[in-house]
Design a protein around this motif. Structure first.
Motif, PDB file in Angstrom:
ATOM      1  N   ARG A   1      -5.781 -13.471   8.893  1.00  0.00           N
ATOM      2  CA  ARG A   1      -7.137 -13.316   9.407  1.00  0.00           C
ATOM      3  C   ARG A   1      -8.111 -13.094   8.252  1.00  0.00           C
ATOM      4  NH1 ARG A   1      -7.650  -8.672  13.971  1.00  0.00           N
ATOM      5  NH2 ARG A   1      -9.768  -9.052  14.762  1.00  0.00           N
ATOM      6  N   ALA A   2      -9.277 -13.715   8.324  1.00  0.00           N
ATOM      7  CA  ALA A   2     -10.303 -13.485   7.306  1.00  0.00           C
ATOM      8  C   ALA A   2     -10.635 -11.997   7.234  1.00  0.00           C
ATOM      9  CB  ALA A   2     -11.553 -14.298   7.616  1.00  0.00           C
ATOM     10  N   GLY A   3     -10.729 -11.484   6.010  1.00  0.00           N
ATOM     11  CA  GLY A   3     -10.957 -10.058   5.818  1.00  0.00           C
ATOM     12  C   GLY A   3      -9.678  -9.262   5.651  1.00  0.00           C
ATOM     13  N   SER A   4      -8.539  -9.947   5.695  1.00  0.00           N
ATOM     14  CA  SER A   4      -7.257  -9.248   5.583  1.00  0.00           C
ATOM     15  C   SER A   4      -6.957  -8.867   4.135  1.00  0.00           C
ATOM     16  CB  SER A   4      -6.122 -10.126   6.105  1.00  0.00           C
ATOM     17  OG  SER A   4      -6.248 -10.330   7.498  1.00  0.00           O
ATOM     18  N   ILE A   5      -6.294  -7.733   4.000  1.00  0.00           N
ATOM     19  CA  ILE A   5      -5.800  -7.258   2.714  1.00  0.00           C
ATOM     20  C   ILE A   5      -4.309  -6.999   2.909  1.00  0.00           C
ATOM     21  CG2 ILE A   5      -5.954  -5.455   0.954  1.00  0.00           C
ATOM     22  CD1 ILE A   5      -8.850  -4.953   1.985  1.00  0.00           C
ATOM     23  N   ILE A   6      -3.460  -7.776   2.233  1.00  0.00           N
ATOM     24  CA  ILE A   6      -2.020  -7.742   2.472  1.00  0.00           C
ATOM     25  C   ILE A   6      -1.300  -7.292   1.202  1.00  0.00           C
ATOM     26  CG2 ILE A   6       0.011  -9.044   3.202  1.00  0.00           C
ATOM     27  CD1 ILE A   6      -2.047  -8.991   5.362  1.00  0.00           C
ATOM     28  N   PRO A   7      -0.637  -6.134   1.220  1.00  0.00           N
ATOM     29  CA  PRO A   7       0.156  -5.718   0.051  1.00  0.00           C
ATOM     30  C   PRO A   7       1.560  -6.319   0.137  1.00  0.00           C
ATOM     31  CG  PRO A   7       0.141  -3.966   1.677  1.00  0.00           C
ATOM     32  CD  PRO A   7      -0.675  -5.101   2.267  1.00  0.00           C
ATOM     33  N   LEU A   8       2.051  -6.849  -0.951  1.00  0.00           N
ATOM     34  CA  LEU A   8       3.379  -7.445  -1.018  1.00  0.00           C
ATOM     35  C   LEU A   8       4.182  -6.772  -2.126  1.00  0.00           C
ATOM     36  CD1 LEU A   8       2.496 -11.245  -0.673  1.00  0.00           C
ATOM     37  CD2 LEU A   8       3.341  -9.725   1.119  1.00  0.00           C
ATOM     38  N   ALA A   9       5.403  -6.390  -1.788  1.00  0.00           N
ATOM     39  CA  ALA A   9       6.285  -5.756  -2.762  1.00  0.00           C
ATOM     40  C   ALA A   9       7.016  -6.812  -3.577  1.00  0.00           C
ATOM     41  CB  ALA A   9       7.289  -4.867  -2.036  1.00  0.00           C
ATOM     42  N   PRO A  10       7.572  -6.438  -4.716  1.00  0.00           N
ATOM     43  CA  PRO A  10       8.458  -7.377  -5.427  1.00  0.00           C
ATOM     44  C   PRO A  10       9.728  -7.588  -4.620  1.00  0.00           C
ATOM     45  CG  PRO A  10       8.557  -5.190  -6.425  1.00  0.00           C
ATOM     46  CD  PRO A  10       7.460  -5.137  -5.409  1.00  0.00           C
ATOM     47  N   GLU A  11      10.411  -8.689  -4.869  1.00  0.00           N
ATOM     48  CA  GLU A  11      11.682  -8.911  -4.191  1.00  0.00           C
ATOM     49  C   GLU A  11      12.675  -7.839  -4.617  1.00  0.00           C
ATOM     50  OE1 GLU A  11      13.135 -12.866  -4.691  1.00  0.00           O
ATOM     51  OE2 GLU A  11      11.462 -13.783  -3.577  1.00  0.00           O
TER      52      GLU A  11
END
Length: 800
Positions: A694-704
């Motif tokens: 969704r526009a406006g989203s902030i998604i944190p992603l961890a390392p594998e």
């Protein structure tokens, strides 16, 4: 409730009295009515035949009424949120403060039970009038593939594949909890929406006006309990099958995952580790191949994995628990699983197992249950797989329904069994040890069960595309009852129809391989990510090897799950602290878009991710499977079939998905932007599940990583999806105790200012042992630009 002396109001047929600041009582020619406000937007309605005494302690509702200011004007009662009118026939109309009609009763019915153990109680029924085009949702996991519950007729009685919570909510923002535990018919047709229960001392329900789906869910949790945090590791990948047959096999599976460097956090031991069916659910390692059960658990832990074990709501006649329960008359004598003392199916009824379900409505019985379960807990078991919590109830007779249960009968309490048995384990473990969060996986659930640290799975579902499609609306409707914790057997439980070349060969059958991968991709968006089933093993290496399309597709989704852990765990905190949900039907966020009101195959996963899993065969021919939870056990070897045309799983395919109106969307894989309010055709591969941000989203992603906790979250990727202002709160704590309830956790707020293209990372708030104070955030935008930010806990702004 005993109604007090009443006085007449200004028209014939109804009388009214004030009993407390937040309640009013009425009487009509045939019944007495109490209207009691729990909050300004939650009201309890109790109706009993005139002069009848009603005094009930709810098994579900744990909230006490607040001190609600209400005004009374004749037969009309008003709070800050609701206006309620009772007509001279006792029919109640609910409106919001502005006078908009929400719901209206049509008629009530009481039929006195004149014989049997429930003599003196009533069959109770209430019918409501709905607007013609008003969709309603909830009730539970009805396996019909439909999202809206309009035009549904269903006997709601707990079973293997379908479970019921008696909660319904409307697109208009109202919800209703029917507080009755007996088998109940739900009917919606031209006559109205009705709930009809087999036993009740009176009619008892709660009307909630939440204004939207989230509001109703929040109110249901206010009434019946909040959702505790699961351990962080439970959100990783779980491997299971029916069944591992030795402690060595369990450890070998963990070893193989570590050797392959495929992430794994949990291994599950299914039934029969206790040996004979006469020792059913002994809660001890008695089988010859499990005599080193304690050492097995130690080895699993030494490999940074967690151990879950199967336990049941029944006991074999040779077990210690059976003897303790039997001495106190705390066992039911109806038929349950397994019916035979011998293992093969169908059961040999000339060798009955003697297995009996225990009376979970009794505190004494729940205490005995835990006393026996504690043996496994003391060995280090991390989580409980509570099977048959419906429970299995075969060939029921009138005698079975009239069996004494708790303070009532089996008929009067039947549907609340899972609530009580799961609650008994949760309460006992929390008293025993607060350093380990309770994690229970259960086959059945009733309203309020979200407060007991449990996640429900949808039973022994068949391995078919049709059943995969049905899991999505089943899970969404379950979430809409207030319990956010749902999962399914990834790949379906019974896959024997795909064993074209002998036992276990399904994993080499392209038809099943494609189904399994797509089911796994749906499971990516469930709170628990767990592979399980019978007829063929489900470990990743059973499907091939690295470099082959099926193996690679499975590995890619498991890796993605671990990358999403910061997003998922932060969502878990929103579930606990703000009554949020993981799996959200699209109308929860886009109610103004009528196209999503009955959309059964897409949903929001948390606040930002539109999950649009592919639920039809693209590479193979869809196999038609008709199997249920009992006939599936009567497995017959499938004769070798001619090979179908080999599937080219390396090809790209096209799929069509709908993007809700009101925002812009970004393809997670390509970064391509789309306008909402339209269907889009996208190119996709077997290894990619359609998902949009969704526009406006902030998604944190961890390392594998290979297991949760292997790597700290000190080097997170933060994906920014522009087009609207956005916020996200990153949540962190110790991961596996209840110190968060004491305020020991930390949060970091992210804010995206779309107009000025500024990302603000707020000051880190809170504290806990092991808190990360210095870290790097790697900012990534859909156009591929990257920015590196060093963060030490103080607020920082960056122009992106």
């Amino acid at each position: 409730m005993i109604f007090r002396k009443l006085f007449l109001i200004g028209f014939i047929g109804i009388a009214l009295t004030t009993t407390a600041k937040n309640e009013v009582e009425f009487t009509t020619k045939s019944c007495d009515i109490k209207v009691e406000f729990y909050t300004p937007s939650i009201v309890r309605i109790v109706k009993v035949p005139k002069g009848h005494t009603f005094n009930k302690k709810s098994l579900v509702v744990i909230a006490n009424p607040l001190d609600v200011a209400i005004t009374r004007n004749g037969n009309k009662i008003t709070s800050d949120s609701l206006s309620i009118t009772v007509d001279n026939l006792g029919r109640i109309t609910f409106k919001n403060k502005k006078g908009k009609l929400l719901l209206k009763e049509k008629n009530s019915n009481f039929v006195l039970r004149t014989d049997g153990a429930d003599k003196g109680a009533y069959k109770v029924s209430q019918t409501f009038s709905l607007e013609k085009d008003e969709p309603v949702y909830g009730l539970g996991t009805i396996q019909n593939g439909i999202l809206s519950r309009r035009n549904t007729h269903k006997l709601m009685e707990q079973s293997n594949l379908e479970d019921f919570q008696n909660v319904v909510q409307s697109i208009k923002g109202w919800g209703l909890y029917w507080d009755n535990y007996s088998p109940t018919n739900y009917d919606d047709d031209a006559n109205g929406m009705s709930l009809s229960s087999e036993v009740g001392d009176g009619m008892d329900y709660y009307f909630m006006y939440g204004k939207n789906a989230d509001g109703v869910i929040s109110q249901m949790r206010h009434l019946s309990g909040k959702v505790p945090m699961f351990p962080l590791w439970t959100f990783g990948y779980w491997q299971s099958k029916e069944r591992y047959k030795s402690s060595k096999e369990v450890v070998d599976v963990v070893d193989k995952y570590r050797e392959l460097h495929v992430p794994l956090d949990g291994i599950i031991q299914d039934w029969q580790y206790w040996g004979s069916n006469y020792n059913w659910n002994a809660m001890e390692f008695l089988a010859d191949d499990y005599l080193d059960g304690a050492k097995m658990i130690e080895k699993v832990h030494s490999k940074n994995a967690h151990f879950m074990i199967s336990i049941w709501a029944s006991f074999g006649p040779m077990t210690k628990a059976y003897k303790q329960l039997n001495e106190k008359g705390l066992l039911f004598d109806f038929q349950t699983w397994p019916q035979s003392g011998l293992t093969p199916w169908p059961p040999r009824m000339d060798y009955p197992s003697g297995v009996c379900v225990y009376d979970a409505f009794s505190q004494d019985a729940r205490d005995i249950y835990w006393q026996n379960l504690k043996r496994l807990f003391n060995l280090g078991v991390d989580a409980w797989w509570m099977d048959s919590t419906d429970p299995d109830f075969f060939n029921p007779t009138e005698h079975d329904y009239e069996h004494k249960a708790g303070n009532g009968t089996w008929r009067s309490l039947r549907n609340a069994f899972p609530l009580c048995t799961v609650g008994g384990v949760y309460d006992s473990q929390r008293k025993e040890n607060s350093n380990k969060r309770v994690f229970i996986m259960t086959r059945s659930a009733f309203a309020g069960q979200q407060r007991y640290g449990s996640n429900m799975w949808s039973g022994d579902v068949a391995s078919s595309w049709d059943m995969l499609r049905k899991q999505i609306p089943a899970g969404l409707n379950f979430s809409l009852t207030g319990d956010p914790n749902f999962n399914t057997d990834i790949g379906g439980f019974f896959c024997g129809s795909y064993n074209n070349h002998g036992s276990g060969s399904a994993t080499h059958n392209p038809q099943y391989q494609e189904l399994y991968v797509r089911w796994l991709q749906y499971g990516l968006f469930c709170p628990v990510f767990r592979s399980h089933g019978t007829d063929a093993p489900r470990e990743i290496y059973q499907f091939g090897k690295k470099g082959e399309p099926i193996y690679d597709a499975i590995e890619k989704m498991i890796n993605l799950r671990y990358r999403l852990l910061p997003y998922i765990y932060s969502t878990a905190w929103q579930v606990t602290s703000k009554d949020y949900s993981y799996m959200r039907p699209l109308f929860s966020d886009f109610a103004s878009d009528r196209k999503v009101w009955n959309m059964p195959d897409e949903f929001m996963f948390g606040s930002s991710i539109l999950a649009a899993p592919i639920v039809e065969a693209k590479y193979t021919q869809e196999k038609i499977i008709k199997e249920n939870a009992m006939t599936g056990w009567d497995s017959k070897e499938v004769k070798a079939q001619p090979e179908s045309t080999a599937a080219n799983f390396n090809e790209n395919k096209t799929t069509r998905k709908y993007l809700p109106a009101g925002t812009k969307w970004f393809d997670f894989w390509t970064g391509k932007q789309y306008n909402g309010g339209q269907y889009v055709n996208i190119s996709t591969s077997l290894s990619e599940v359609p998902m949009f941000m969704r526009a406006g989203s902030i998604i944190p992603l961890a390392p594998e990583m290979e297991y949760t906790g292997e790597k700290k979250w000190d080097n997170l990727e933060i994906r920014i999806y522009p087009g609207a202002d956005g916020n996200f709160t990153l949540y962190e704590d110790e991961g596996d105790n209840y110190n968060y309830e004491k305020g020991m956790y930390a949060t970091i707020n992210f804010h995206w200012d779309n107009a000025n293209k500024i990302l603000t990372i707020g000051k880190q708030k809170g504290n806990y042992p092991g808190i990360i104070k210095d870290r790097q955030f790697n900012i990534v935008t859909p156009n591929g630009k990257k920015y590196h930010i060093n963060y030490n806990g103080s607020e920082i702004k960056a122009h992106i």
